[in-house]
Scaffold this active site. Structure first.
Site, short mmCIF file in Angstrom:
data_model
loop_
_atom_site.label_atom_id
_atom_site.label_comp_id
_atom_site.label_asym_id
_atom_site.label_seq_id
_atom_site.Cartn_x
_atom_site.Cartn_y
_atom_site.Cartn_z
N ASP A 1 0.84 -1.20 0.00
CA ASP A 1 0.00 0.00 0.00
C ASP A 1 0.87 1.25 0.00
O ASP A 1 0.38 2.34 -0.26
CB ASP A 1 -0.87 -0.01 1.27
CG ASP A 1 -1.82 1.17 1.36
OD1 ASP A 1 -2.48 1.46 0.34
OD2 ASP A 1 -1.92 1.79 2.42
N GLU B 1 6.27 8.41 -3.14
CA GLU B 1 4.82 8.58 -3.31
C GLU B 1 4.52 10.00 -3.75
O GLU B 1 5.20 10.93 -3.29
CB GLU B 1 4.10 8.27 -2.00
CG GLU B 1 4.17 6.80 -1.63
CD GLU B 1 3.35 6.45 -0.38
OE1 GLU B 1 2.53 7.28 0.04
OE2 GLU B 1 3.55 5.36 0.16
N HIS C 1 -1.71 3.94 -1.20
CA HIS C 1 -1.72 4.40 0.21
C HIS C 1 -3.16 4.58 0.70
O HIS C 1 -3.57 5.66 1.15
CB HIS C 1 -0.94 5.71 0.35
CG HIS C 1 -0.41 5.93 1.74
ND1 HIS C 1 0.82 6.46 2.02
CD2 HIS C 1 -0.95 5.67 2.96
CE1 HIS C 1 1.01 6.53 3.32
NE2 HIS C 1 -0.06 6.05 3.91
N GLY D 1 -4.48 2.61 3.11
CA GLY D 1 -4.66 1.94 4.40
C GLY D 1 -5.69 2.59 5.29
O GLY D 1 -6.50 1.92 5.93
N1 LIG Z 1 -1.07 2.62 5.10
C1 LIG Z 1 -1.63 3.56 5.82
O1 LIG Z 1 -2.45 4.31 5.36
C2 LIG Z 1 -1.27 3.71 7.28
C3 LIG Z 1 -2.25 4.11 8.19
C4 LIG Z 1 -1.91 4.25 9.53
C5 LIG Z 1 -0.62 3.99 9.95
N2 LIG Z 1 0.31 3.62 9.04
C6 LIG Z 1 1.68 3.31 9.46
O2 LIG Z 1 1.66 2.05 10.12
C7 LIG Z 1 2.79 1.96 10.98
C8 LIG Z 1 2.38 1.42 12.34
O3 LIG Z 1 1.50 2.31 12.98
P1 LIG Z 1 1.04 2.04 14.49
O4 LIG Z 1 -0.02 3.02 14.79
O5 LIG Z 1 0.78 0.60 14.72
O6 LIG Z 1 2.36 2.48 15.26
P2 LIG Z 1 2.77 2.11 16.75
O7 LIG Z 1 3.75 3.15 17.15
O8 LIG Z 1 1.58 1.85 17.61
O9 LIG Z 1 3.51 0.70 16.59
C9 LIG Z 1 4.75 0.55 15.97
C10 LIG Z 1 5.41 -0.69 16.55
O10 LIG Z 1 6.64 -0.90 15.87
C11 LIG Z 1 7.57 -1.39 16.82
N3 LIG Z 1 8.93 -1.19 16.36
C12 LIG Z 1 9.66 -0.05 16.38
N4 LIG Z 1 10.89 -0.29 15.90
C13 LIG Z 1 10.92 -1.61 15.56
C14 LIG Z 1 11.91 -2.44 15.00
N5 LIG Z 1 13.13 -1.97 14.72
N6 LIG Z 1 11.61 -3.73 14.76
C15 LIG Z 1 10.38 -4.22 15.06
N7 LIG Z 1 9.40 -3.47 15.62
C16 LIG Z 1 9.67 -2.19 15.85
C17 LIG Z 1 7.27 -0.59 18.07
O11 LIG Z 1 7.77 -1.23 19.24
C18 LIG Z 1 5.76 -0.54 18.04
O12 LIG Z 1 5.18 -1.58 18.80
C19 LIG Z 1 3.38 3.37 11.01
O13 LIG Z 1 4.47 3.41 10.11
C20 LIG Z 1 2.27 4.25 10.49
O14 LIG Z 1 2.74 5.44 9.93
C21 LIG Z 1 0.02 3.45 7.71
O1 LIG Z 2 -4.08 10.02 5.55
C1 LIG Z 2 -3.89 8.99 4.90
O2 LIG Z 2 -4.58 8.65 3.96
C2 LIG Z 2 -2.75 8.04 5.29
C3 LIG Z 2 -2.56 7.98 6.76
C4 LIG Z 2 -1.54 7.01 7.26
O3 LIG Z 2 -0.44 6.83 6.46
C5 LIG Z 2 -1.14 7.38 8.66
O4 LIG Z 2 0.03 7.32 8.98
O5 LIG Z 2 -2.06 7.69 9.46
#
Ligand SMILES: NC(=O)c1ccc[n+]([C@@H]2O[C@H](COP(=O)([O-])OP(=O)(O)OC[C@H]3O[C@@H](n4cnc5c(N)ncnc54)[C@H](O)[C@@H]3O)[C@@H](O)[C@H]2O)c1
Ligand SMILES: O=C(O)CC[C@@H](O)C(=O)O
Length: 528
Positions: A258, A263, A281, A283
């Site tokens: 995703d 990007e 993207h 998610g």
């Molecule tokens: N695709 C999307 O649209 C979308 C949406 C929301 C979040 N995200 C992304 O998803 C990811 C996770 O978000 P979250 O809210 O669960 O974050 P979070 O901070 O709750 O969790 C991240 C986890 O990664 C772990 N971590 C950190 N370094 C590490 C390493 N070296 N090896 C293994 N684990 C490690 C941490 O201990 C933590 O538990 C972020 O990068 C966020 O930006 C993407």
């Molecule tokens: O806003 C979005 O669509 C992506 C959000 C996501 O990557 C996030 O880190 O919350």
């Protein structure tokens, strides 16, 4: 005059209504963020900027944001905001850490199924009138092993859903305690074991120096033939060229991404690879999640602009206006102590103990404990702040103990932080001097007096003649300038600690050479 807020990305209109209802002057220009020049010209007029991921809040934008007080990210990742520059300009950056977690976890599961059953390609073929039944042989996921890299908010929801789908879940996350792993029903493993065992691998960490390319060609080599990789976290966690090669060779059975290094990904080396599934993207893109994050960010920004209340800020502690002057230097000290101990810790944390002695014990120690936890958790968690740190610690099964006591010893007042991990206890203590600056006064029971700078070198060694000269030579010949040099030892010939402030990062080769010296026990580069 009412504060003015600009919404420069596609936020749910629910946010606009909240700003209006609370008396804020709001401009909703959902495409402005994509036009850097227009944003640059407009930003000077606003007190608040509400964004998703398309608006890039760069140093240049921040420099032009003369009135900006708060940036609100409707979502989790703040990699599109230059937080150090925002902080330097006194601009608060806040996000909504939980609002889209379920939706993103669901997307990861959807992507896993899409790749396992080749749904996008099968759909395109069917709609082209081909009816290629024998071309699309899938993989069942029941009883398969899901390898989870990162078991935070989203990762733990993915684990829950995968367990519901009768998968076995193994997780690699240095911050996951064994107790939390049991509660989640996952098996905590090291990365190599995860790579060996996973039929499907999914990433849910922030993009940091430690996680960049965590899945590269060498990691893929260790995976089972025919395994699948899903990335709905951040581009850059996975080496795209290595995945392309592995898909072409048939080493990987499929991949579903995703997120991409670049990007918007209009072109990418992965496009067209065998069984590669992609989304732009998406998610967080459900109406539910977008409404959650939009409502939350609008309320948080209004609370701040109208009442001065701060929540989910990534660069500012939550402290009321009255207590700020007394508390601020101790907040900084507590965060530094936490960060110091956190950066030295590589195993799961079981307990954080905070001892407040003397005058500091009468201050708002709750805020100080939150600051200390923020420091402890920040090296591994992207979005932790003073508001969320206690919750995050609790969710991860980290026990927090606060002790207040009368003044004891040479210092009028001090804070001692002890981290209890699976393997050891590590204490570090500090105080605030009359100049208002925090100082470290004790590390692992060894007395010293050190101010922490941006780059520190931490060395523990046996107290042997010649070591300090050796250290100075190594740094000097690598062109690393020493700003301050602080020493402490238990007694002559016993354990000693050097805490050196350096003007820049110490090259890895120098760290390796120092670590190889026979009486050196630990060498670590710390940043504050
Ligand atoms: N695709 C999307 O649209 C979308 C949406 C929301 C979040 N995200 C992304 O998803 C990811 C996770 O978000 P979250 O809210 O669960 O974050 P979070 O901070 O709750 O969790 C991240 C986890 O990664 C772990 N971590 C950190 N370094 C590490 C390493 N070296 N090896 C293994 N684990 C490690 C941490 O201990 C933590 O538990 C972020 O990068 C966020 O930006 C993407
Ligand atoms: O806003 C979005 O669509 C992506 C959000 C996501 O990557 C996030 O880190 O919350």
């Amino acid at each position: 005059m009412a504060p003015k807020v600009l919404i420069s990305d596609k936020l749910s209109p629910a946010a606009v209504q909240i700003f209006k209802d609370r008396g804020i002057d709001v401009d909703f220009q959902p495409d402005l963020g994509k036009d850097k020049e227009k944003l640059l010209a407009a930003i000077g007029d606003y007190d608040g900027l509400a964004i998703r991921s398309a608006t890039k809040v760069t140093e240049k934008i921040i420099a032009a944001a003369d009135n900006l007080k708060v940036i609100g990210r409707a979502g989790i990742g703040v990699d599109n905001v230059d937080i150090p520059h925002a902080t330097a300009r006194g601009i608060i950056v806040m996000n909504t850490p939980f609002g889209n977690a379920i939706t993103t976890a669901e997307h990861a599961i959807a992507m896993m199924f899409s790749a396992a059953r080749q749904i996008p390609a099968a759909d395109a073929s069917t709609q082209a009138g081909k009816w290629e039944k024998s071309r699309f042989m899938g993989k069942e996921i029941t009883a398969k092993t899901l390898g989870l890299i990162g078991c935070g908010n989203i990762g733990s929801i993915v684990a829950d859903r995968a367990i519901g789908l009768k998968m076995k879940v193994v997780a690699f996350d240095p911050f996951l305690t064994p107790e939390r792993a049991v509660v989640l029903g996952v098996e905590k493993v090291e990365l190599d074991e995860l790579l060996r065992r996973a039929d499907f691998l999914t990433l849910h960490t922030p993009l940091t120096d430690k996680t960049r390319n965590i899945i590269d060609a060498a990691a893929i080599e260790k995976m089972k033939p025919g395994a699948f990789i899903i990335n709905c976290a951040r581009g850059g966690l996975v080496d795209e060229a290595a995945v392309r090669a592995a898909l072409d060779e048939g080493k990987l059975g499929g991949a579903a991404f995703d997120v991409f290094v670049q990007e918007p990904a209009k072109e990418n080396t992965l496009f067209g690879a065998p069984n590669f599934v992609s989304t732009p993207h998406l998610g967080a893109s459900t109406s539910e999640a977008q409404e959650n994050v939009a409502l939350q960010v609008a309320e948080q920004m209004c609370d701040f602009l109208l009442e001065g209340a701060v929540s989910n800020a990534l660069n500012m502690p939550s402290i009321s206006a009255e207590e700020a002057p007394k508390l601020t230097p101790f907040v900084q000290l507590a965060e530094q102590l936490g960060s110091f101990a956190g950066q030295l810790t590589e195993s799961g944390i079981k307990k954080v103990r905070l001892e407040y002695a003397g005058a500091v014990a009468d201050l708002n120690t709750k805020a100080l404990t939150s600051a200390a936890l923020t420091g402890v958790l920040t090296p591994l968690l992207q979005t932790v702040n003073m508001v969320s740190a206690p919750v995050v610690a609790r969710e991860r099964g980290i026990e927090v103990e606060e002790i207040r006591r009368e003044k004891k010893g040479a210092y009028e007042t001090y804070i001692r932080l002890t981290l209890v991990t699976e393997h050891q206890e590590r204490s570090v203590a500090g105080t605030v001097f009359a100049d208002g600056k925090p100082r470290i006064i004790q590390v692992k029971g060894i007395n010293m007096e050190a101010e922490l700078g941006a780059h520190m070198l931490y060395v523990t060694n046996e107290d042997k003649p010649g070591f300090i000269g050796h250290l100075g030579m190594e740094l000097g010949s690598a062109g690393v300038n020493i700003a301050t040099f602080n020493l402490g030892r238990i007694a002559a010939g016993q354990d000693a600690i050097c805490l050196v402030e350096v003007d820049g990062k110490v090259p890895q080769e120098v760290m390796d050479r120092l670590a190889a010296v026979s009486h050196v026990k630990q060498v670590k580069s710390l940043s504050f």
